[in-house]
Design an enzyme around this catalytic site. Structure first.
Site, PDB file in Angstrom:
ATOM      1  N   ASP A  71       0.661  -1.371   0.081  1.00 14.09           N
ATOM      2  CA  ASP A  71      -0.023   0.230   0.041  1.00 14.09           C
ATOM      3  C   ASP A  71       1.069   1.097   0.163  1.00 14.09           C
ATOM      4  O   ASP A  71       2.109   1.373   1.017  1.00 14.09           O
ATOM      5  CB  ASP A  71      -0.905  -0.024   1.377  1.00 14.09           C
ATOM      6  N   TYR A 100       4.195  -9.667   7.689  1.00 14.97           N
ATOM      7  CA  TYR A 100       3.833  -8.235   8.363  1.00 14.97           C
ATOM      8  C   TYR A 100       3.643  -7.208   9.705  1.00 14.97           C
ATOM      9  O   TYR A 100       3.908  -8.488  10.607  1.00 14.97           O
ATOM     10  CB  TYR A 100       2.163  -7.506   8.015  1.00 14.97           C
ATOM     11  N   TYR A 109      -5.628  -8.701   2.070  1.00 15.06           N
ATOM     12  CA  TYR A 109      -5.366  -7.543   2.113  1.00 15.06           C
ATOM     13  C   TYR A 109      -5.824  -7.321   4.222  1.00 15.06           C
ATOM     14  O   TYR A 109      -6.930  -7.598   4.372  1.00 15.06           O
ATOM     15  CB  TYR A 109      -6.771  -7.039   1.840  1.00 15.06           C
TER      16      TYR A 109
END
Length: 229
Positions: A47, A110, A180
């Site tokens: 992103d 992440y 996502y």
């Protein structure tokens, strides 16, 4: 690596952002090769608001170069001068590498800073292990205008959680590519199940998101997605 937030991976047709990862990498290489233009092929993308602290594989394709021999070590030094992007181990490849990059499925890890709508406890951290499972994710509302409305199945392999305040948690998550992560946190109005918000029973908001690892070994056979009827 992308070390700053607010930078897109590739050029935008409309000049919304001052620069991009592509432009920062291609500038010295286009100058050295005297190429007409460059195409950037990355193994996925993060992103715009996220950093990429892991090393993302990419191919930079130079169109109509007038010089084909350049010092790649020197190119690395020129690219790495600023504090926006870093590259390493540049090498020459043939066109087959583009297809490999575009089709490879790499696990991603992440780090996410999450703000929650209530005070949290150590028991809440234990409950979050329920997310280490198959996630059912309908195309997020924020990308519906440019993505097909599909239901995707993606797996969360690992999750570590720690309290960093009364209402804040830091998560480290390893997932299939294509998940996502922001919607894994928020739930996106029920379009992603399960989610951090659903498990904790409160609203949750992503405050910071970093890609911390792109695992080298691709995986096969994980994609199960269908159009929403």
């Amino acid at each position: 690596q992308k070390l700053k937030r607010g930078i897109p991976q590739t050029k935008w047709k409309r000049r919304i952002y001052k620069t991009s990862v592509q432009e920062l990498i291609e500038k010295p290489i286009l100058k050295a090769t005297k190429g007409k233009k460059a195409l950037f092929h990355g193994a996925g993308r993060e992103d715009i608001t996220a950093r990429c602290l892991g090393w993302r594989p990419f191919v930079l394709e130079i169109k109509e170069p007038r010089r084909r021999k350049v010092d790649l070590k020197e190119m690395e030094k020129l690219i790495n001068v600023g504090n926006f992007v870093k590259v390493r181990r540049l090498r020459f490849v043939d066109s087959s590498e583009v297809e490999k990059i575009k089709t490879a499925d790499y696990l991603k890890s992440y780090r996410v800073l999450v703000k929650c709508g209530r005070t949290l406890t150590s028991d809440d951290l234990k409950r979050l292990q329920a997310l280490v499972t198959i996630i059912s994710q309908r195309t997020p509302t924020r990308v519906l205008r440019r993505r097909s409305d599909l239901v995707r199945k993606r797996k969360v392999y690992k999750l570590k959680a720690r309290l960093v305040g009364r209402k804040h948690i830091e998560l480290e998550i390893t997932t299939d590519p294509g998940l996502y992560v922001k919607e894994l946190v928020t739930g996106d109005g029920g379009r992603t199940k399960p989610s951090v918000a659903e498990v904790l029973g409160c609203e949750c908001e992503v405050k910071e998101l970093d890609v911390i690892a792109i695992h080298k070994k691709p995986i096969k056979g994980f994609r199960t997605e269908k159009k929403k009827s």
